[in-house]
Write a protein that holds these residues in place. Structure first.
Motif, short mmCIF file in Angstrom:
data_model
loop_
_atom_site.label_atom_id
_atom_site.label_comp_id
_atom_site.label_asym_id
_atom_site.label_seq_id
_atom_site.Cartn_x
_atom_site.Cartn_y
_atom_site.Cartn_z
N HIS A 171 -1.20 8.28 9.12
CA HIS A 171 -1.11 7.13 8.00
C HIS A 171 0.29 6.93 7.91
N PRO A 172 0.88 5.88 8.67
CA PRO A 172 2.38 5.57 8.59
C PRO A 172 2.86 5.14 7.40
N GLU A 173 1.91 4.93 6.46
CA GLU A 173 2.73 4.46 4.98
C GLU A 173 2.96 5.56 4.37
N GLY A 174 2.71 7.18 4.66
CA GLY A 174 3.03 8.24 4.04
C GLY A 174 1.75 8.96 3.49
N ILE A 175 1.95 10.16 3.05
CA ILE A 175 0.69 10.72 2.32
C ILE A 175 1.47 11.57 1.19
N MET A 176 0.77 12.16 0.29
CA MET A 176 0.78 12.99 -0.86
C MET A 176 0.97 14.46 -0.19
N ILE A 177 2.05 15.19 -0.54
CA ILE A 177 2.14 16.51 0.07
C ILE A 177 2.30 17.59 -0.99
N THR A 185 9.92 11.17 -6.78
CA THR A 185 8.75 11.01 -7.59
C THR A 185 8.52 12.45 -8.19
N PHE A 186 7.72 12.42 -9.33
CA PHE A 186 7.36 13.42 -9.72
C PHE A 186 6.13 13.24 -10.81
N PRO A 187 5.22 13.84 -10.89
CA PRO A 187 5.05 15.36 -10.40
C PRO A 187 4.60 15.32 -8.65
N GLU A 188 4.21 14.07 -8.36
CA GLU A 188 3.72 13.97 -7.06
C GLU A 188 4.83 14.17 -6.09
N THR A 189 4.58 14.83 -4.82
CA THR A 189 5.53 14.82 -3.83
C THR A 189 4.92 13.96 -2.67
N TYR A 190 5.67 12.93 -2.15
CA TYR A 190 5.16 12.17 -0.85
C TYR A 190 5.89 12.60 0.30
N PHE A 191 5.47 12.34 1.21
CA PHE A 191 6.40 12.41 2.56
C PHE A 191 5.73 11.31 3.60
N GLN A 192 6.73 11.05 4.37
CA GLN A 192 6.19 9.52 5.41
C GLN A 192 7.29 10.05 6.42
N LEU A 193 6.50 9.44 7.86
CA LEU A 193 7.25 9.59 8.97
C LEU A 193 7.31 8.25 9.50
N ARG A 194 8.57 7.71 9.95
CA ARG A 194 8.71 6.55 10.61
C ARG A 194 8.52 6.66 12.01
N HIS A 195 7.36 5.84 12.46
CA HIS A 195 6.94 5.80 13.83
C HIS A 195 7.80 5.00 14.48
N ASP A 235 0.89 -1.20 0.00
CA ASP A 235 0.05 0.00 -0.04
C ASP A 235 0.88 1.33 -0.02
N HIS A 236 2.13 1.12 0.05
CA HIS A 236 3.17 2.27 0.20
C HIS A 236 2.89 3.44 -1.14
N PRO A 237 2.31 4.52 -0.97
CA PRO A 237 2.05 5.26 -2.12
C PRO A 237 3.12 5.36 -3.27
N ARG A 238 4.34 5.55 -2.65
CA ARG A 238 5.33 5.68 -3.42
C ARG A 238 5.96 4.49 -4.24
N THR A 239 6.37 3.66 -3.42
CA THR A 239 7.11 2.40 -3.61
C THR A 239 6.34 1.21 -3.90
N LYS A 240 5.15 0.99 -3.65
CA LYS A 240 4.02 0.11 -3.91
C LYS A 240 4.56 -1.41 -3.89
N GLY A 241 5.06 -1.65 -2.88
CA GLY A 241 5.45 -2.96 -2.68
C GLY A 241 7.08 -3.37 -3.22
N TYR A 242 7.61 -2.25 -3.72
CA TYR A 242 8.92 -2.69 -4.02
C TYR A 242 9.82 -2.74 -3.08
N VAL A 243 10.91 -3.81 -3.25
CA VAL A 243 12.08 -3.92 -2.23
C VAL A 243 13.01 -4.64 -2.65
#
Ligand SMILES: Nc1nc2c(c(=O)[nH]1)N[C@H]1C(S)=C(S)[C@@H](COP(=O)(O)OP(=O)(O)OC[C@H]3O[C@@H](n4cnc5c(=O)[nH]c(N)nc54)[C@H](O)[C@@H]3O)O[C@H]1N2
Ligand SMILES: Nc1nc2c(c(=O)[nH]1)N[C@H]1C(S)=C(S)[C@@H](COP(=O)(O)OP(=O)(O)OC[C@H]3O[C@@H](n4cnc5c(=O)[nH]c(N)nc54)[C@H](O)[C@@H]3O)O[C@H]1N2
Ligand code: SF4
Ligand SMILES: [Mo]
Length: 747
Positions: free
Chosen positions: A571-577, A442-452, A35-43
């Motif tokens: 949203h610990p998986e991050g949001i679009m900012i 990422t472009f054009p979206e900018t995401y941000f995430q906090l590690r809890h 569900d990660h908005p930026r990396t979508k399961g990539y690892v």
């Protein structure tokens, strides 16, 4: 069923979304976060091994002080007061130039850097040394001249590109700087309507996927780039309308390429003229995104490569246009614009290298400590970096660090650098604190995430922000905070925001110390210095990103920052900012005339040196006939972060890759040990015969030679690199071009 908790990886700057299960201190299970908005399961393999980062036998638990050859446990109060006292003495006697801050956040724990830099500047010093000063500062300097700001950084716009041109970048295994790199590489390589073009002296993992691989001779990147530009201009393939609308200085640079002898240059590069001409035609005529990295940045012509890359992109109209390379959005740039023509910008005292984007190059640290001058470096706070393994020329570093009056290391593990320290302070790991990354791919979206903080800390480690705040307080540099602000911190955050911003608008000193003020007030109620500082950043963000936020669907109100903060907690998986407008990317240019500055005075003489005969002569070295690529990044290395060899199942993976042709000539068989000698030193290492290595090259990984529980694993590559072997302008190391020789080991 144990709970899956969302977080992100701290091992490289791709910062993939992960889900983890934990038990107390340990991470027990890991899976990619789909569900990660930026990396979508990539690892990658490394992220799946993150449990070895979090828990091992050499994690630090308590503050330590050196006494003779031993470390003794001390309390936080003792550590902070003694360090503050020593700093006061050193700075009182020798002035602020005696102090440097080294590191600052590494691959994905960036909250500390704001605190570290604030402390440094409050004490009057500008010396912030970091890994960015050993890879990217030459490029940042070019950005400053060409686009008006050193922190205007380009990324490939792959979503809109027809072709993907990679040069000096091995994203298939490094995952560096391209979101979901392996997938993107495959997409361009496999789609019949797209093309992946790779320019690399080695048959890298990325080059193996390429539709076209131009295997240039190592160290000839500048000559190659100059040839590409010359072909384009000589053929008249440049984008004339774009140049006239968006570039300045074309008439002054065009003569450099007009009579350039492309045929002779490409002969030195060892590549076929017609193939290069076809790549130049594709690049000039079709939307093609370009990604370059350490193969150019750490090459012998480092800053020149970045200059030529900028000219190539600009004359083809590929800067700020869809499908080319674009300026991305961010919550925070990675550093401030620091123009060395402004006399307030410091240069290093002995070596004279200016701050670039606020960073100084690690390569000069030993000279700056060992100098006989009174303003030499004497005190150092190192955090999230391991200079004794990461920076060039370990032996010289060891010699220099012995001369420091104060070495404080803020670490999660007992590293080679920590072992030399006077004080070692335990930090909370990535998974034990609130933290974040300011890398943005990422472009054009900018995401941000906090590690809890999902794991329990063992012992008494602190967030770095907390450590720096305690130090600032003990040093007496904090202003008196109004009592009402302390109280407001426990009430409604909107009320706190009004009170805080009103105070700092009237008190300039308080404004400059904002991270500390936030930590001392809101930090107490939210129980984290880092969280308080993130809130502060978000509170200010809408002021300069209102358009990006509205395009992303937000209603821009004075308290939007606080809602974004709440969004990150929920949203610990991050949001679009933010969302940028691809068609308006060139509006980001900050030069006075809003055009790209093609002509850079300081580069004019240097570019004349990039001629076939001169380059051929410079790369011919009879004493050291081979070239060492000092730092392969592959799935079994993660800079110097992973210390327990268990993460690689204790496999012997640190080898020197060599071509069959060279090993046969030297009488070396696969697996046999050999001596690799450079100007700096020599090491013994098993040779692995591989077609990845081009004839004449030797490739050794970076990230081994780490000591764990009294034993060293693999070879420390930085025994072989020389700290004086560096870029003339930015001081960045030539780790991708280290002249060497190899002899079979007979004993
Ligand atoms: N597994 C793993 N991944 C990592 C890291 C890690 O330690 N391990 N570290 C991360 C970090 S901090 C970084 S900065 C990135 C780096 O990411 P990359 O820059 O992609 O990594 P390198 O392995 O240095 O790849 C550079 C490529 O440049 C080529 N090259 C060398 N010399 C020349 C030359 O003269 N000309 C040209 N054109 N090419 C040349 C090399 O053959 C290589 O294929 O990787 C990140 N990813
Ligand atoms: N010869 C050669 N040298 C190289 C390279 C090369 O290719 N060749 N590559 C270089 C590159 S690209 C880079 S980016 C640098 C990186 O070099 P450094 O800047 O030294 O960074 P890392 O090796 O990533 O990690 C540094 C330390 O951070 C610690 N750490 C981990 N998490 C935390 C935390 O939460 N808080 C604190 N305070 N510490 C933490 C780790 O234990 C580790 O000791 O090295 C480089 N050195
Ligand atoms: S090391 Fe691998 S999993 Fe971790 S951020 Fe980088 S690519 Fe992602
Ligand atoms: Mo790096």
């Amino acid at each position: 069923m144990p709970e899956w908790k969302k977080t992100f990886c701290a091992l490289c700057y791709h910062n993939c979304g992960l889900e983890i299960q934990t038990e107390g201190h340990r991470i027990t299970k890991v899976r990619p976060d789909r569900d990660h908005p930026r990396t979508k399961g990539y690892v990658c393999r490394k992220g799946m091994k993150i449990a070895h980062y979090q828990d091992h036998k050499e994690r630090l638990t308590h503050p330590l002080k050196r006494e003779g050859d031993q470390f003794v446990k001390i309390s936080w109060d003792q550590a902070i007061s003694e360090i503050a006292e020593k700093l006061k003495q050193i700075l009182g006697k020798h002035g602020p130039r005696a102090l440097a801050y080294v590191g600052g956040g590494g691959q994905g724990c960036h909250m500390e850097a704001g605190f570290g830099r604030t402390l440094l500047t409050a004490l009057g010093s500008q010396y912030h040394y970091s890994a960015l000063g050993q890879e990217l500062t030459g490029l940042f300097w070019i950005n400053g001249r060409a686009y008006g700001r050193q922190n205007l950084h380009l990324m490939p716009d792959l979503d809109r590109a027809e072709n993907f041109l990679a040069m000096g970048w091995n994203g298939y295994v490094s995952n560096a700087g391209v979101n979901r790199a392996r997938k993107r590489i495959n997409e361009f390589a496999k789609d019949p309507d797209k093309q992946l073009i790779v320019i690399d002296p080695l048959l890298s993992e990325t080059a193996r996927q390429a539709n076209t691989h131009l295997q240039i001779r190592i160290g000839t990147a500048a000559l190659f780039l100059k040839s590409m530009i010359a072909i384009i201009l000589q053929e008249g393939w440049e984008d004339k309308a774009y140049i006239s609308d968006y570039c300045q200085g074309f008439d002054r640079i065009a003569p450099w390429f007009k009579n350039f002898d492309v045929a002779s240059a490409l002969e030195v590069c060892g590549v076929d003229y017609d193939k290069v001409k076809e790549v130049a035609r594709v690049y000039a005529t079709r939307p093609t995104a370009m990604r370059t990295d350490l193969g150019l940045l750490m090459d012998r012509q480092s800053t020149m490569n970045s200059y030529l890359e900028m000219i190539l992109m600009a004359v083809c109209g590929r800067i700020g246009t869809p499908g080319g390379n674009v300026f991305n959005g961010h919550l925070m740039p990675l550093g401030p614009h620091s123009d060395e023509r402004d006399e307030r910008t410091w240069r290093t005292a002995s070596t004279g290298i200016p701050a670039i984007m606020g960073y100084f190059p690690p390569n000069v640290i030993p000279e700056e400590i060992l100098s006989q001058k009174d303003d030499r470096l004497r005190a150092m706070i190192v955090s999230g970096a391991n200079p004794l393994r990461s920076y060039a020329d370990t032996s010289v570093y060891e010699e220099a660090f012995k001369e420091l009056d104060l070495l404080v290391t803020i670490e999660i593990a007992m590293t080679e650098t920590a072992r030399m320290g006077h004080y070692v302070l335990p930090a909370r790991s990535a998974f034990e604190k609130w933290d974040t990354t300011f890398f943005n791919l990422t472009f054009p979206e900018t995401y941000f995430q906090l590690r809890h903080p999902h794991c329990d800390a063992r012992g008494e480690p602190l967030e770095e922000g907390d450590i720096f705040t305690r130090l600032a307080e003990a040093l007496g540099i904090l202003p008196e905070i109004p009592e009402s602000l302390f109280q407001a911190a426990y009430g409604d955050r909107k009320g706190f925001a009004s009170e805080l911003f009103e105070w700092i608008s009237q008190d300039k000193k308080a404004a400059r110390l904002l991270p500390f003020i936030a930590a001392k007030t809101l930090g107490k109620s939210v129980k984290s210095a880092h969280l308080a500082a993130v809130w502060g950043l978000l509170a200010m963000y809408p002021r300069h990103a209102a358009d990006d936020l509205s395009r992303a669907g937000y209603e821009v109100t004075p308290f939007l920052g606080d809602s974004l903060f709440q969004g990150l907690l929920d949203h610990p998986e991050g949001i679009m900012i933010g969302r940028l407008e691809p068609g308006e990317n060139l509006k980001k240019l900050r030069t006075p005339d809003k055009k790209i500055g093609l002509y850079i005075e300081e580069m004019a003489e240097w570019i004349m040196e990039i001629e076939p005969d001169a380059e051929k002569e410079s790369i011919n070295n009879p004493d050291f006939p081979l070239v060492l690529v000092a730092g392969r990044h592959f799935p079994y290395t993660a800079n110097s972060i992973m210390r327990d060899p268990e993460w690689n199942e204790h496999k012997a993976l640190c080898t020197a890759l060599m071509n069959n042709e060279d090993t046969q000539a030297l009488g070396i068989v696969d697996g046999q040990e050999a001596w690799v000698t450079t100007e700096a030193s020599r090491v013994k290492i098993p040779v692995e015969v591989s077609d990845m290595a081009a004839p004449g090259t030797v490739t050794i990984p970076h990230g081994f030679g780490l000591g764990y529980m009294g034993q060293d694993y693999g070879v420390n590559i930085n025994l072989l690199t020389k700290n004086t072997h560096r870029d003339r302008l930015a001081g960045t190391p030539f780790h991708r071009y280290v002249p060497c020789r190899v002899e079979a080991c007979r004993e």
